[in-house]
Design a protein around this motif. Structure first.
Motif, PDB file in Angstrom:
ATOM      1  N   ARG A  34    -104.480 -35.571 -57.483  1.00 20.02           N
ATOM      2  CA  ARG A  34    -105.288 -34.356 -57.555  1.00 20.02           C
ATOM      3  C   ARG A  34    -104.499 -33.279 -58.292  1.00 20.02           C
ATOM      4  N   TRP A 145    -112.922 -32.568 -54.909  1.00 21.25           N
ATOM      5  CA  TRP A 145    -112.095 -33.258 -55.903  1.00 21.25           C
ATOM      6  C   TRP A 145    -112.867 -34.468 -56.425  1.00 21.25           C
ATOM      7  N   TYR A 158    -107.700 -40.380 -61.466  1.00 21.73           N
ATOM      8  CA  TYR A 158    -107.214 -39.153 -60.827  1.00 21.73           C
ATOM      9  C   TYR A 158    -108.347 -38.140 -60.823  1.00 21.73           C
ATOM     10  N   ARG A 159    -108.167 -37.071 -60.030  1.00 23.08           N
ATOM     11  CA  ARG A 159    -109.280 -36.168 -59.744  1.00 23.08           C
ATOM     12  C   ARG A 159    -109.012 -34.736 -60.197  1.00 23.08           C
ATOM     13  N   GLY A 221    -106.979 -29.703 -50.233  1.00 22.32           N
ATOM     14  CA  GLY A 221    -106.758 -30.948 -50.950  1.00 22.32           C
ATOM     15  C   GLY A 221    -105.344 -31.093 -51.477  1.00 22.32           C
TER      16      GLY A 221
END
Length: 226
Positions: A34, A145, A158-159, A221
């Motif tokens: 993230r 996310w 990936y975010r 997050g």
């Protein structure tokens, strides 16, 4: 006389740099799971939204959201241009034909992140589900996310951030934090045409320069309960 230590099979070739087979460009370094990536300056952050022309064109013309923009509703902003392209289909979806780049004050963006709750329960962040529900109920912003996207709008491993603003945050976004609004629909169309023509390197060269953004402490997050 010294003994040669040469490899009898010949010199060992140097390892090749990993490449993106779609573009033959060097592969990017590994990304954290993230991360906020955004076009930003010392004082502003650029986020993206898409609206119908009836709302988006007046906003871009005047550099501010019109009265018809409902400030009491939750609005979602995306720092990732390609994630916005995924959401609006390069500006082809109904009521999302006008793509806006909204430059907002960095201190407002950070305020929203510090006052946000995750949009879903995460045991790594919340003591229990009840604690998350209480946090969510009182938060003026929500963090989600979502998988980042490539030029083909395919999910990457990936975010990136999507930030929902409601109540106080929504009103402040529209009436206090907004610095400028630009219509970037032509950019979306040009990049999309290049992707469709197989000219990915040319399309990539048009994209905004999104760099890692230093998220404030406590960003949902990116924190963990002890």
């Amino acid at each position: 006389m010294t003994t040669s230590s040469a490899n009898p099979a010949g010199p060992v070739p140097a390892p090749r740099t990993p490449v993106d087979t779609a573009t033959d460009a060097p592969a990017p370094p590994a990304e954290p799971h993230r991360r906020i990536r955004a076009l930003h300056t010392d004082t502003t952050v650029t986020v993206y939204q898409a609206y119908s022309p009836a709302l988006g064109l007046p906003a871009a013309r005047d550099g501010r959201f019109p009265a018809a923009w409902k400030r009491e509703r939750m609005t979602w902003i995306k720092p990732s241009f390609l994630w916005m392209m995924y959401r609006c289909g390069w500006g082809t979806k109904a009521d999302q034909e006008t793509v806006l780049a909204v430059e907002i004050a960095r201190d407002g963006f950070d305020w929203a992140l510090r006052h946000a709750s995750l949009s879903h329960y995460d045991p790594d962040e919340h003591a229990d589900r009840g604690a998350w529900q209480r946090e969510l109920k009182g938060a003026p912003a929500r963090v989600q996310w979502d998988p980042e996207r490539d030029l083909g709008l395919r999910a990457l491993p990936y975010r990136s951030l999507q930030l929902g603003l409601a109540g106080e945050a929504s009103r402040r976004y529209a009436d206090e934090w907004t610095v400028s609004i630009r219509d970037v629909t032509p950019l979306a169309r040009e990049a999309h045409a290049l992707v469709r023509a197989g000219e990915r390197a040319a399309a990539a060269a048009l994209l905004p320069e999104e760099r890692p953004y230093p998220a404030p402490e406590g960003t949902p997050g990116l924190r963990r309960v002890s």
